[in-house]
Scaffold this motif. Structure first.
Motif, PDB file in Angstrom:
ATOM      1  N   THR A 105       4.283   2.435  -1.653  1.00 52.26           N
ATOM      2  CA  THR A 105       4.719   1.171  -1.045  1.00 52.26           C
ATOM      3  C   THR A 105       4.393  -0.048  -1.896  1.00 52.26           C
ATOM      4  O   THR A 105       4.846  -1.151  -1.575  1.00 52.26           O
ATOM      5  N   LYS A 106       3.566   0.145  -2.931  1.00 49.45           N
ATOM      6  CA  LYS A 106       3.089  -0.964  -3.770  1.00 49.45           C
ATOM      7  C   LYS A 106       2.221  -1.940  -2.981  1.00 49.45           C
ATOM      8  O   LYS A 106       2.045  -3.090  -3.378  1.00 49.45           O
ATOM      9  N   ASN A 107       1.671  -1.464  -1.874  1.00 48.52           N
ATOM     10  CA  ASN A 107       0.831  -2.309  -1.036  1.00 48.52           C
ATOM     11  C   ASN A 107      -0.414  -1.528  -0.636  1.00 48.52           C
ATOM     12  O   ASN A 107      -0.321  -0.576   0.142  1.00 48.52           O
ATOM     13  N   ARG A 108      -1.549  -1.920  -1.187  1.00 51.69           N
ATOM     14  CA  ARG A 108      -2.788  -1.191  -0.905  1.00 51.69           C
ATOM     15  C   ARG A 108      -3.160  -1.247   0.570  1.00 51.69           C
ATOM     16  O   ARG A 108      -3.629  -0.266   1.141  1.00 51.69           O
ATOM     17  N   HIS A 109      -2.935  -2.391   1.191  1.00 55.47           N
ATOM     18  CA  HIS A 109      -3.389  -2.558   2.563  1.00 55.47           C
ATOM     19  C   HIS A 109      -2.596  -1.673   3.517  1.00 55.47           C
ATOM     20  O   HIS A 109      -3.140  -1.191   4.523  1.00 55.47           O
ATOM     21  N   THR A 110      -1.340  -1.425   3.215  1.00 53.77           N
ATOM     22  CA  THR A 110      -0.554  -0.487   4.008  1.00 53.77           C
ATOM     23  C   THR A 110      -1.166   0.908   3.908  1.00 53.77           C
ATOM     24  O   THR A 110      -1.264   1.636   4.905  1.00 53.77           O
ATOM     25  N   GLY A 111      -1.582   1.280   2.688  1.00 53.95           N
ATOM     26  CA  GLY A 111      -2.236   2.573   2.493  1.00 53.95           C
ATOM     27  C   GLY A 111      -3.539   2.677   3.248  1.00 53.95           C
ATOM     28  O   GLY A 111      -3.846   3.727   3.838  1.00 53.95           O
ATOM     29  N   THR A 112      -4.310   1.596   3.273  1.00 55.26           N
ATOM     30  CA  THR A 112      -5.594   1.600   3.982  1.00 55.26           C
ATOM     31  C   THR A 112      -5.395   1.801   5.476  1.00 55.26           C
ATOM     32  O   THR A 112      -6.091   2.603   6.113  1.00 55.26           O
ATOM     33  N   VAL A 113      -4.443   1.075   6.040  1.00 53.56           N
ATOM     34  CA  VAL A 113      -4.185   1.196   7.482  1.00 53.56           C
ATOM     35  C   VAL A 113      -3.687   2.596   7.817  1.00 53.56           C
ATOM     36  O   VAL A 113      -4.131   3.218   8.801  1.00 53.56           O
ATOM     37  N   ALA A 114      -2.776   3.129   6.994  1.00 52.55           N
ATOM     38  CA  ALA A 114      -2.243   4.472   7.248  1.00 52.55           C
ATOM     39  C   ALA A 114      -3.346   5.524   7.193  1.00 52.55           C
ATOM     40  O   ALA A 114      -3.456   6.390   8.077  1.00 52.55           O
TER      41      ALA A 114
END
Length: 377
Positions: free
Chosen positions: A183-192
């Motif tokens: 996603t190119k978004n670290r925070h999306t990965g953290t939440v997931a």
């Protein structure tokens, strides 16, 4: 078992050594774990050798020390890889729940995050293989054999359990890195990865309580207690990750326009009426008063300005309704995200209100409480 996030300060505990320039800290909670696990291992040791007497607890403690040595190897592997990827470890901590490693900054890329996370479980699985090889040459019914097999099983468990894909486990950081890369978004990965961690926490408790019931037998109290404790630990870490991911995502969206109010700078010689006209013509909500040198020196208290009668506003100097600004209460108006939040944080050490400047021109007025509200919302 690992938490590669920098702490605000050094963890409490006893420094028992140093590795790659970072202290190895034994947290007070480790003593609780050592006592509990020694009592748990003691019956197994006594069953293997009934002639030990009181020494059974010494041998059981040896198993505990071996377990935490395996955890330390796990954390050192994280630290060594982190340093190889350009991050300096700040501390290695052995705690009630195993341990964690803190680094001196956020991991720069998904690849680095994945490498740092995976080496810990790999180190334990390599140790498990080594113990397994040694176990082939010893009597498994002897105390030495019990110790070797214990080293094999505990390292295998630590390695495999940490690969479960949910934060705060290392597998969670691998999942975070995968989503981050996609996603190119670290925070999306953290939440997931945090939500998957919550699912894992529920499954751990369900395994201890509901699985026996589904099989038609009574749950073992020992398993239920440990399932509840481990599940609570995982749920807490996963929930913290979800909150942190959402907060960091909110921080990344912060701009002067989103947290500040449009402002205009006026000379200190202007009247309240003229300052109001200048603000209205530029669409500004706030007025910043400039010193003779052109530095933001104060801002207008809008309530005080509004209380000045209209027939007196033209002759009342704007400095009469001014709130002074200390030196340093300015930020670069072109900053965004974490950089802007950090800059506002430094500036608000001196004043709760700061001025945003672009090329020396006043563009906004930012209040610390508005930044906090934007991040929380």
């Amino acid at each position: 078992m690992s938490a590669p996030r920098p702490p605000a300060r050094r963890s409490s505990g006893w420094v028992i050594g140093h590795a790659v320039g970072a202290p190895i800290i034994l947290a007070p909670s480790w003593l609780i774990a050592a006592v509990v696990l020694t009592l748990i291992f003691a019956p197994t040791v006594r069953a293997r050798s009934e002639n030990l007497g009181g020494l059974v607890y010494v041998v059981a403690l040896g198993f505990v020390v071996l377990l935490f040595a395996s955890v330390l190897v796990h954390e050192l592997a994280h630290g060594l890889m982190a340093r190889a990827r350009g991050q300096q470890p700040r501390e290695f901590v052995l705690t009630l729940w195993g341990g964690h490693t803190a680094f001196g900054g956020a991991t720069p890329t998904p690849g680095s995050s994945a490498l740092i996370a995976v080496v810990g479980p790999i180190a334990n699985l390599v140790l498990a293989g080594g113990f397994l090889a040694v176990a082939q040459g010893v009597d498994e019914r002897s105390l030495v054999g019990l110790l070797v097999w214990s080293g094999c099983l505990t390292n295998a468990f630590v390695g495999l359990f940490n690969l479960v894909p949910g934060l705060p486990l290392d597998g969670g950081f691998l999942l975070e890195a995968a989503v981050w890369g996609a996603t190119k978004n670290r925070h999306t990965g953290t939440v997931a990865a945090g939500w998957v961690g919550r699912i894992v926490a529920v499954l751990v408790f369900a395994w201890a309580l509901l699985l026996p019931l589904a099989l038609g037998r009574q749950p073992d109290l020992y398993d239920v207690i440990w399932g509840a404790l481990i599940g609570a630990f995982l749920w807490s870490g996963a929930s913290a990750a979800v909150r942190g991911g959402r907060t960091q995502k909110a921080v990344g969206l912060v701009t002067v326009a989103s947290v500040g109010r449009r402002a205009i700078g006026v000379a200190h010689t202007e009247s309240i009426a003229q300052a109001g006209v200048l603000a209205a013509s530029s669409g500004a909500e706030e007025v910043v008063i400039l010193s003779p040198e052109g530095r933001p020196a104060a801002y207008v208290d809008r309530a005080a300005a509004a209380s000045v009668p209209a027939d007196a506003a033209g002759t009342t100097p704007v400095t009469a309704v001014a709130v002074p600004l200390p030196g340093g209460a300015v930020v670069d108006g072109l900053l965004t995200g974490q950089q802007l939040v950090a800059a506002v944080g430094r500036a608000t050490e001196h004043s709760p209100v700061v001025v945003a400047l672009v090329d020396g021109r006043v563009v906004g007025l930012i209040r610390a409480m508005d930044v906090v509200a934007a991040i929380r919302s």
